[in-house]
Design a protein around this motif. Structure first.
Motif, PDB file in Angstrom:
ATOM      1  N   MET A  66       1.017  -1.158  -0.056  1.00  9.20           N
ATOM      2  CA  MET A  66       0.053  -0.119  -0.084  1.00  9.20           C
ATOM      3  C   MET A  66       0.895   1.281  -0.079  1.00  9.20           C
ATOM      4  O   MET A  66       0.393   2.141  -0.658  1.00  9.20           O
ATOM      5  CB  MET A  66      -1.009   0.087   1.207  1.00  9.20           C
ATOM      6  CG  MET A  66      -2.095  -1.273   1.191  1.00  9.20           C
ATOM      7  SD  MET A  66      -2.859  -1.094   2.580  1.00  9.20           S
ATOM      8  CE  MET A  66      -3.855   0.408   2.825  1.00  9.20           C
ATOM      9  N   MET A  67       2.034   1.225   0.811  1.00  8.62           N
ATOM     10  CA  MET A  67       2.945   2.354   0.792  1.00  8.62           C
ATOM     11  C   MET A  67       3.490   2.545  -0.576  1.00  8.62           C
ATOM     12  O   MET A  67       3.874   3.738  -0.984  1.00  8.62           O
ATOM     13  CB  MET A  67       4.005   2.262   2.007  1.00  8.62           C
ATOM     14  CG  MET A  67       3.403   2.364   3.318  1.00  8.62           C
ATOM     15  SD  MET A  67       2.844   3.733   3.770  1.00  8.62           S
ATOM     16  CE  MET A  67       3.942   5.048   3.522  1.00  8.62           C
ATOM     17  N   ALA A  69       2.215   1.797  -3.288  1.00  6.36           N
ATOM     18  CA  ALA A  69       1.297   2.135  -4.533  1.00  6.36           C
ATOM     19  C   ALA A  69       0.902   3.701  -4.184  1.00  6.36           C
ATOM     20  O   ALA A  69       0.723   4.356  -5.240  1.00  6.36           O
ATOM     21  CB  ALA A  69      -0.078   1.439  -4.275  1.00  6.36           C
ATOM     22  N   CYS A  70       0.883   4.246  -3.144  1.00  8.80           N
ATOM     23  CA  CYS A  70       0.685   5.526  -2.906  1.00  8.80           C
ATOM     24  C   CYS A  70       2.091   6.474  -2.743  1.00  8.80           C
ATOM     25  O   CYS A  70       1.833   7.650  -2.443  1.00  8.80           O
ATOM     26  CB  CYS A  70      -0.269   5.845  -1.392  1.00  8.80           C
ATOM     27  SG  CYS A  70       0.861   5.808   0.111  1.00  8.80           S
ATOM     28  N   THR A  71       2.964   6.097  -3.540  1.00  5.67           N
ATOM     29  CA  THR A  71       4.370   6.813  -3.482  1.00  5.67           C
ATOM     30  C   THR A  71       4.116   7.990  -4.396  1.00  5.67           C
ATOM     31  O   THR A  71       3.676   7.429  -5.832  1.00  5.67           O
ATOM     32  CB  THR A  71       5.402   5.967  -3.663  1.00  5.67           C
ATOM     33  OG1 THR A  71       5.687   4.955  -2.497  1.00  5.67           O
ATOM     34  CG2 THR A  71       6.774   6.702  -3.686  1.00  5.67           C
ATOM     35  N   PRO A  72       4.335   9.157  -4.402  1.00 10.14           N
ATOM     36  CA  PRO A  72       4.183   9.964  -5.391  1.00 10.14           C
ATOM     37  C   PRO A  72       5.558   9.894  -6.399  1.00 10.14           C
ATOM     38  O   PRO A  72       6.558   9.442  -6.072  1.00 10.14           O
ATOM     39  CB  PRO A  72       3.995  11.313  -4.673  1.00 10.14           C
ATOM     40  CG  PRO A  72       4.824  11.245  -3.409  1.00 10.14           C
ATOM     41  CD  PRO A  72       4.592   9.817  -3.314  1.00 10.14           C
ATOM     42  N   ALA A 132      -0.214   4.194   5.910  1.00  9.75           N
ATOM     43  CA  ALA A 132      -0.542   4.077   4.107  1.00  9.75           C
ATOM     44  C   ALA A 132      -1.821   4.904   4.009  1.00  9.75           C
ATOM     45  O   ALA A 132      -1.636   5.553   2.842  1.00  9.75           O
ATOM     46  CB  ALA A 132      -0.810   2.733   3.975  1.00  9.75           C
ATOM     47  N   CYS A 133      -2.701   5.056   4.490  1.00 11.10           N
ATOM     48  CA  CYS A 133      -3.763   5.915   4.516  1.00 11.10           C
ATOM     49  C   CYS A 133      -3.603   7.413   4.378  1.00 11.10           C
ATOM     50  O   CYS A 133      -4.217   8.137   3.347  1.00 11.10           O
ATOM     51  CB  CYS A 133      -5.117   5.519   5.364  1.00 11.10           C
ATOM     52  SG  CYS A 133      -5.707   3.791   5.460  1.00 11.10           S
ATOM     53  N   THR A 134      -2.645   7.775   5.261  1.00 10.12           N
ATOM     54  CA  THR A 134      -2.370   9.145   5.306  1.00 10.12           C
ATOM     55  C   THR A 134      -1.144   9.559   4.236  1.00 10.12           C
ATOM     56  O   THR A 134      -0.713  10.599   4.104  1.00 10.12           O
ATOM     57  CB  THR A 134      -1.933   9.858   6.405  1.00 10.12           C
ATOM     58  OG1 THR A 134      -0.774   8.946   7.090  1.00 10.12           O
ATOM     59  CG2 THR A 134      -3.049   9.512   7.528  1.00 10.12           C
ATOM     60  N   HIS A 135      -0.718   8.574   3.650  1.00 11.38           N
ATOM     61  CA  HIS A 135       0.463   8.965   2.670  1.00 11.38           C
ATOM     62  C   HIS A 135       1.712   9.433   3.402  1.00 11.38           C
ATOM     63  O   HIS A 135       2.319  10.267   2.710  1.00 11.38           O
ATOM     64  CB  HIS A 135       0.056   9.155   1.407  1.00 11.38           C
ATOM     65  CG  HIS A 135      -1.043   8.952   0.818  1.00 11.38           C
ATOM     66  ND1 HIS A 135      -1.662   9.420  -0.529  1.00 11.38           N
ATOM     67  CD2 HIS A 135      -1.988   7.621   1.008  1.00 11.38           C
ATOM     68  CE1 HIS A 135      -2.511   8.639  -0.812  1.00 11.38           C
ATOM     69  NE2 HIS A 135      -2.818   7.657  -0.114  1.00 11.38           N
ATOM     70  N   HIS A 137       5.081   9.006   4.274  1.00 13.17           N
ATOM     71  CA  HIS A 137       6.235   8.448   4.013  1.00 13.17           C
ATOM     72  C   HIS A 137       7.560   8.528   4.933  1.00 13.17           C
ATOM     73  O   HIS A 137       8.060   7.697   5.202  1.00 13.17           O
ATOM     74  CB  HIS A 137       6.727   8.651   2.481  1.00 13.17           C
ATOM     75  CG  HIS A 137       5.694   8.203   1.516  1.00 13.17           C
ATOM     76  ND1 HIS A 137       5.511   6.772   0.980  1.00 13.17           N
ATOM     77  CD2 HIS A 137       4.738   9.013   0.764  1.00 13.17           C
ATOM     78  CE1 HIS A 137       4.645   6.736   0.156  1.00 13.17           C
ATOM     79  NE2 HIS A 137       4.050   8.107   0.001  1.00 13.17           N
TER      80      HIS A 137
END
Length: 238
Positions: A66-67, A69-72, A132-135, A137
């Motif tokens: 999940m982390m 997948a949400c990486t900019p 993960a939900c708050t992105h 990092h």
């Protein structure tokens, strides 16, 4: 995998985080859980710990995914951190499952998957889902990659040593002695270089909260253990 020289350089550059976290983890090692773990006399006595660690271990690769997948895109350097960590963790719960079946802690794989987490185990797992939900990092790198991994490293050092002593060793315990030592430092080089003092303090605060939650988690496994098991074993060996 980073060299020892690289890991040492990362440690020296990030004492602002590692020093308070390591002090907190060292305090946990003096508690009842580690006393018990260092004095168990059979694999069966490890059943409460193994069943709960299985849930944490099985959840971790999914949370790391999940982390990832949400990486900019602008932080694409983190792809390697997350993908490497997920790859290394991917089958660890299956190694533990093998050990649990081998020593008849569970009668079938389904028994492991059907285990209910203690509230404290669920809370510790949910740290990762929240990040993960708050992105967040940078918080992940400090909280999960450093603080929680360091806690588990100390646990597996004791568990690997004790399982060898009582005749029930397994690669699951041994691999974590090396893997978690690496994981607890490897992400530090990817923290945002522009972190302000206030942002650093927030990461330290959340990391220490995670250590406290981890401590509560392992303590929550203890009610299934007769009081005084560790101290009695210790006295009998004197």
């Amino acid at each position: 995998m980073a060299s020892q020289h690289d890991l040492l350089a990362l440690r020296e550059a990030n004492t602002w985080l590692l020093d308070p976290v390591e002090r907190a983890v060292s305090e946990i090692e003096t508690g009842r859980f580690f006393d018990w773990l260092g004095n168990v006399t059979s694999a069966q006595q490890l059943s409460p710990m193994a069943s709960q660690i299985f849930l944490h271990s099985a959840s971790l690769p999914r949370i790391i995914g999940m982390m990832l997948a949400c990486t900019p895109l602008r932080r694409g350097e983190l792809y390697r951190v997350y993908s490497q960590h997920a790859h290394e963790e991917a089958d660890h719960h299956l190694l533990l499952l093998d050990w649990m079946l081998q020593h008849r802690i569970i009668s079938s794989p389904e028994a492991a998957y059907d285990t209910n987490p203690t509230p404290a185990t669920a809370a510790c797992i949910n740290i990762g889902y929240e990040l993960a939900c708050t992105h967040d990092h940078d918080a992940w790198l400090g909280v999960m990659n450093t603080a929680v991994e360091l806690c588990f490293h100390r646990l597996f050092l004791t568990a690997a040593r004790r399982t060898r002593q009582i005749g029930c060793p397994h690669s699951y315990f041994d691999v974590h002695v090396h893997a978690d030592a690496h994981h607890s430092v490897m992400g530090l080089g990817y923290l945002s270089p522009s972190l302000s003092q206030k942002q650093r303090e927030k990461i330290v605060h959340r990391s220490l909260q995670a250590v406290a939650l981890w401590s509560a988690m392992v303590d929550s496994w203890m009610p299934a253990i007769p009081d005084g098991v560790g101290s009695e074993a210790k006295r009998s060996s004197l």
